[in-house]
Design a protein around this motif. Structure first.
Motif, short mmCIF file in Angstrom:
data_model
loop_
_atom_site.label_atom_id
_atom_site.label_comp_id
_atom_site.label_asym_id
_atom_site.label_seq_id
_atom_site.Cartn_x
_atom_site.Cartn_y
_atom_site.Cartn_z
N GLN A 98 88.76 93.73 89.01
CA GLN A 98 88.45 94.23 87.67
C GLN A 98 87.50 95.43 87.78
N ILE A 135 87.65 100.82 82.87
CA ILE A 135 88.61 101.91 82.69
C ILE A 135 87.91 103.26 82.76
N CYS A 138 95.67 101.82 80.26
CA CYS A 138 95.55 100.35 80.32
C CYS A 138 94.60 99.88 81.41
N ASP A 139 94.30 100.72 82.39
CA ASP A 139 93.36 100.31 83.44
C ASP A 139 92.75 101.56 84.09
N LYS A 146 84.65 95.81 82.34
CA LYS A 146 85.64 95.74 83.40
C LYS A 146 86.91 95.08 82.88
N THR A 147 88.05 95.63 83.28
CA THR A 147 89.35 95.04 82.94
C THR A 147 90.18 94.93 84.20
N ILE A 170 92.91 95.29 87.09
CA ILE A 170 93.76 96.37 87.56
C ILE A 170 95.21 95.92 87.45
N GLY A 188 93.06 98.62 76.86
CA GLY A 188 92.51 97.50 77.62
C GLY A 188 93.03 96.13 77.27
N HIS A 229 96.31 93.35 79.77
CA HIS A 229 96.30 92.14 80.61
C HIS A 229 96.48 90.89 79.75
#
Length: 265
Positions: free
Chosen positions: A19, A22, A155-156, A182-183, A185, A218, A221
């Motif tokens: 994570q 982005i 998105c990441d 954090k998101t 990957i 984001g 996921h």
């Protein structure tokens, strides 16, 4: 199943998936863009580390302007630098830019069709403890109605890096929307990215999808997790990554809508 053609991260559904914020991908992308093109310059409203522009500042201090807490000046100076042949990236929190300086963006950048990339970090509810005053929920709506303005929502972190590099080469002004926390990957360096094209990240193993989920930014996921759960319940789903809100890949959206019985956005 994950779309095998896109070479997505095989660890998406693992508890050990990496994570990364982005916004960090933007910082890495801007540094690479600065190394490739000396016309790239950076401007910030006293938030260089928070928006990850500090990577660019450390490498190219002579190509950076610290405007301070003056978001209206941030975009008007960027417009002037664009008029002189530079490629400005200006960053702040989305609540302040475009939230605070929308009229200056409208008048000095979009009406003059100046190539400026406005980077709005900490968008949406991702700011958490900063509270409602810092939660930019309206920024997509504000920016997509602007004339000549592209709106990109990766998105990441990997896609944010690719988007930053791609925006150097476009002709129009753009808004790059980033989130704070954090998101996971989701993509890889091999995953294709095209500003003008949406991609199907999840699809049925066989047959047509019953539900289409269109996602930007984001939330991707969470959408993939939902699609996997729906599949386990016998509901076939497709998940579209709509990184580009404008220009909008209307053809891909219509194809998805015709195939499915319901669309969720």
């Amino acid at each position: 199943m994950l779309n095998p053609k896109l070479k997505l991260n095989p660890k998406i559904f693992s508890t050990e998936v990496e994570q990364v914020p982005i916004r960090k991908g933007f910082g890495q992308g801007l540094l690479l863009a600065g190394e490739k093109d000396e016309k790239v310059v950076g401007l910030c409203a006293d938030l260089t580390e928070s928006t990850q522009m500090n990577l660019f500042v450390d490498k190219f201090p002579d190509r950076f302007v610290q405007i301070g807490v003056a978001e209206q000046n941030l975009v008007t100076v960027a417009s002037g630098m664009s008029a002189m042949g530079k490629i400005p990236f200006c960053s702040s929190y989305a609540m302040f830019s475009p939230g605070r300086n929308w009229e200056q963006i409208r008048t000095t950048i979009t009406y003059n069709d100046r190539k400026v990339v406005i980077v709005g970090s900490h968008s949406g509810i991702s700011v958490g403890p900063d509270g409602g005053t810092h939660q930019a929920l309206e920024d997509i709506a504000l920016m997509r109605v602007m004339p000549n303005m592209d709106v990109i929502s990766p998105c990441d972190a990997i896609e944010a890096k690719k988007a930053t590099l791609a925006l150097v080469d476009t002709k129009r002004p753009a808004y790059l929307r980033l989130v704070r926390e954090k998101t996971p990957i989701i993509t890889t360096e091999e995953t294709p990215f095209d500003i003008n094209k949406a991609e199907i990240f999840w699809m049925p193993d066989v047959g047509l999808a019953q539900v289409g989920i269109i996602v930007t930014g984001g939330l991707m996921h969470r959408a993939l997790l939902a699609a996997k759960e729906l599949e386990a319940e016998g509901i076939k789903t497709k998940v579209m990554n709509l990184a580009s809100i404008k220009p909008l890949d209307t053809e891909a959206i219509l194809v998805l809508a015709k195939e499915t019985r319901a669309i969720v956005t």
